[in-house]
Design a protein around this motif. Structure first.
Motif, PDB file in Angstrom:
ATOM      1  N   GLU A 131     -52.772  24.459  18.210  1.00  0.00           N
ATOM      2  CA  GLU A 131     -52.380  23.904  19.503  1.00  0.00           C
ATOM      3  C   GLU A 131     -52.533  22.388  19.528  1.00  0.00           C
ATOM      4  N   GLU A 132     -51.763  21.772  20.404  1.00  0.00           N
ATOM      5  CA  GLU A 132     -51.906  20.347  20.712  1.00  0.00           C
ATOM      6  C   GLU A 132     -51.756  20.198  22.218  1.00  0.00           C
ATOM      7  N   ARG A 161     -54.441  17.613  11.368  1.00  0.00           N
ATOM      8  CA  ARG A 161     -54.637  18.888  10.668  1.00  0.00           C
ATOM      9  C   ARG A 161     -53.984  20.035  11.435  1.00  0.00           C
ATOM     10  N   ASN A 162     -54.131  20.021  12.744  1.00  0.00           N
ATOM     11  CA  ASN A 162     -53.512  21.078  13.550  1.00  0.00           C
ATOM     12  C   ASN A 162     -51.991  21.054  13.427  1.00  0.00           C
ATOM     13  N   ARG A 163     -51.423  19.858  13.367  1.00  0.00           N
ATOM     14  CA  ARG A 163     -49.970  19.750  13.216  1.00  0.00           C
ATOM     15  C   ARG A 163     -49.514  20.290  11.857  1.00  0.00           C
ATOM     16  N   ASN A 164     -50.364  20.144  10.866  1.00  0.00           N
ATOM     17  CA  ASN A 164     -50.017  20.605   9.518  1.00  0.00           C
ATOM     18  C   ASN A 164     -50.342  22.071   9.292  1.00  0.00           C
ATOM     19  N   TYR A 165     -51.252  22.620  10.071  1.00  0.00           N
ATOM     20  CA  TYR A 165     -51.928  23.894   9.834  1.00  0.00           C
ATOM     21  C   TYR A 165     -50.992  25.010   9.357  1.00  0.00           C
ATOM     22  N   HIS A 166     -49.876  25.182  10.046  1.00  0.00           N
ATOM     23  CA  HIS A 166     -48.933  26.247   9.708  1.00  0.00           C
ATOM     24  C   HIS A 166     -47.567  25.697   9.323  1.00  0.00           C
TER      25      HIS A 166
END
Length: 647
Positions: free
Chosen positions: A421-422, A556-561
């Motif tokens: 999430e962001e 990291r969250n943007r890259n996560y998936h």
């Protein structure tokens, strides 16, 4: 040489040794973890980290570390290692380390001149207690060992700072002391198996630096409280056991307790035994109920993770009884959710759209590896109830469309395993008709149909057969684009990103796809997603591809998936590959598995990290030990074993 053995050349090189971690648990949620040289690099590290449900749902660091000092002929040699800001290391105890071995329990051997001393650690199963044993292997005369415990008494998600609220008093107990730094925390008992002297010199060890937290963009310095020091004299061949726990220990039984606990450990001599040991560490118990943690060090029990991990972490390693215990707790929680709409405090995300569907898949694996007859006898009625719950539109985020597929809402909150999430919004907003959810739905309908048929309920079996056929045909019409499957379809939007989610439509016990379609999907996953560590979460051909899990938490969250590799997807990939290529595909899968052996010595030794970069050298990141990854590689090994036995 043991499988998990490291020599001094690696250990004295902090650039390498500080990247390697170890974790051991008590099978009830508590753990002991640090780097191989006992220099904590995460706020989650600690010699005794325990769940405290009376405070919150998180683990808490009670004993962060113990500083050990060898005192000989008026000279002092500190064996500990701490990192401070500006890459300052003090003391430099790593220079005395000669080897580290973690074949069954962790063992570090130090040499200071003519003195050789070994340090071993062991968690006590199902107790919040760690045992640390020091053995004087060589010394020309009696040598003094000084021990200084460093205490934190805080949540794993927080950091301790010097404060005036701390209670710096102590109580003398048998061969040790007990302390309770804050009223809400339990009393911590620190005891030695041998007579010793204790000097109460309370002070703060300030500004200890955690490099891993700095990498993640979080606050990274901590003050730890040291109540005082213990001194004990050891001759050659003598040992002393330090017991630290929330309950006091009977001094006379410590040696027996040590031997008993060590005897329960299985050697970690290869990939299978490492992962087997790792799997049982995810077991956790709350009162009389058993669950499976999603991983360490910060994970809790999450429904989806638990159901995907359960077959590999139990049945595939001969722990069928534990499967039944954990499933019993889960079924109770699911029935409460279906009947009353209330969620269990012990299992998170039980209301996620795919959680109940993964539960059905999990129970099907019980039928595959144990017995279909037993599965239907034990769990058949429950599976039927879950399918009826969804069919009757009672799930808050699963809508049965008129054409038979399941529609979900994933724009406002994450609805699938791709849940980063962001600003409280999903970064990968998979919504509408989602590919793996509908593959799971078709599989669930067919499973329920079979149960009704075996139980003689022909009318209900025919109804479910019709609905499954309707859903299966619509699945192909909705998702098949001639080469592979859309990731999700929402109105006129057909998401063409090549992601691993489509592989589940080929691997599940029941698939609506033809063998030719399955092979086409397998081929594109092999070509664009497969790496030595598993399937990428997004094809490198995508403009959104971000392969490296680096930077602060937002990045990291943007890259996560959107590029990193998730090893657990190898389970479904292997199942499909062996289904298509049969015995001729064994050698290919075996080569992938052999490549994973190197991971046992890389980051958190003896286990698999949460995720890996999508590009070479496929460096690991995230949680130290991740249940779905461990479980699905164990299932891959079982699949290989089964197909070889069929030869």
């Amino acid at each position: 040489m043991n499988f998990l053995n490291f020599d001094k050349n690696l250990l004295i090189n902090l650039e390498k040794s500080l990247t390697k971690e170890m974790i051991r648990t008590n099978r009830a949620g508590a753990y002991c973890s640090s780097t191989l040289v006992d220099c904590n690099t995460r706020k989650y590290h600690g010699q005794l980290v325990v769940p405290l449900p009376q405070i919150d749902t998180y683990n808490h660091v009670l004993l962060s570390s113990i500083d050990e000092t060898i005192c000989k002929h008026g000279a002092e040699f500190n064996l500990s290692v701490h990192q401070y800001p500006n890459n300052h290391i003090f003391p430099n105890g790593h220079k005395y380390i000669r080897e580290f071995d973690c074949n069954s329990i962790s063992k570090t051997v130090f040499r200071v001149g003519s003195v050789i001393i070994a340090k071993e650690r062991c968690m006590v199963f199902y107790e919040n207690k760690v045992l640390i044993k020091y053995t004087m292997l060589e010394t020309q005369s009696a040598t003094t060992l000084r021990l200084k415990p460093l205490l934190a008494f805080r949540s794993v998600h927080e950091l301790c700072k010097e404060n005036s609220l701390i209670n710096n008093s102590y109580t003398e107990i048998a061969n040790g002391i007990s302390v309770q730094l804050y009223p809400t925390y339990p009393t911590l008992h620190i005891q030695l198996s041998k007579s010793n002297t204790y000097e109460h010199t309370p002070h703060w060890n300030k500004n200890i630096y955690y490099a891993k937290e700095a990498e993640r963009g979080f606050e990274c310095t901590e003050d730890l409280y040291a109540p005082g020091t213990f001194e004990v004299s050891l001759k050659q061949g003598e040992s002393v056991i330090v017991a630290v726990g929330t309950e006091s220990s009977a001094i006379k039984t410590l040696k027996t307790l040590w031997e008993k606990e060590v005897s329960k450990r299985n050697p970690r001599t290869d990939l299978y035994n490492c992962l087997r040991n790792s799997a049982v560490q995810f077991y956790t118990r709350t009162q009389d109920n058993w669950y499976l943690l999603a991983g360490y060090p910060w994970f809790v029990v999450r429904a989806r993770d638990q159901f995907i991990s359960l077959p590999g972490c139990t049945i595939c390693i001969g722990e069928t009884e534990m499967f039944e215990k954990i499933m019993h707790s889960s079924i109770q929680a699911i029935k409460q959710f279906m009947e009353k709409g209330t969620l269990s405090d012990n299992i998170q995300e039980l209301d996620s759209p795919d959680s109940l569907l993964w539960c059905i898949w999990c129970l099907q694996q019980y039928g595959v590896y144990v017995s279909e007859e037993e599965m239907i006898a034990k769990y058949g009625d429950f599976i039927v109830d879950v399918v009826e719950f969804i069919r009757r539109q009672k799930h808050p985020n699963l809508f049965v469309h008129s054409k038979g597929l399941l529609h979900i809402s994933g724009k406002e909150a994450p609805a699938t395993w791709m849940n980063a999430e962001e600003n409280n919004q999903p970064i990968t907003p998979r919504t509408g008709f989602v590919v793996e959810i509908n593959a799971l739905w078709y599989n669930a309908l067919k499973c329920s149909e079979t149960i009704h048929e075996i139980n003689g309920n022909s009318k209900q079996s025919h109804i479910l057969h019709y609905q499954a056929e309707l859903a299966g045909n619509e699945f192909i019409q909705t998702f098949w684009n001639g080469m592979y499957l859309y990731d999700y379809v929402d109105g006129i939007e057909r998401n063409m990103e090549v992601r691993p989610n489509m592989i589940f439509a080929t691997s599940l016990p029941y698939s609506p796809l033809t063998k030719q379609q399955q092979k086409s999907i397998l081929d594109i996953c092999t070509k664009e997603l497969l790496t030595p560590k598993g399937l990428r979460s997004l094809s490198p051909k995508s403009g959104s591809y971000r392969p490296n899990y680096v930077g602060g938490m937002l990045e990291r969250n943007r890259n996560y998936h959107n590029g990193p590799v998730w090893t657990w997807t190898l389970g479904a990939y292997t199942e499909t590959y062996l289904k298509i290529h049969k015995k001729s595909g064994v050698s290919f899968i075996e080569r992938i598995v052999v490549g994973l052996e190197a991971e046992m010595k890389k980051l958190c030794i003896g286990t698999l990290s949460e995720l890996y970069d999508g590009n070479p050298p496929y460096k690991g990141h995230g949680g130290m030990s991740f249940a779905m990854n461990v479980a699905e590689i164990l299932r891959v090994l079982r699949l290989l074993q089964n197909i070889q036995q069929d030869e």
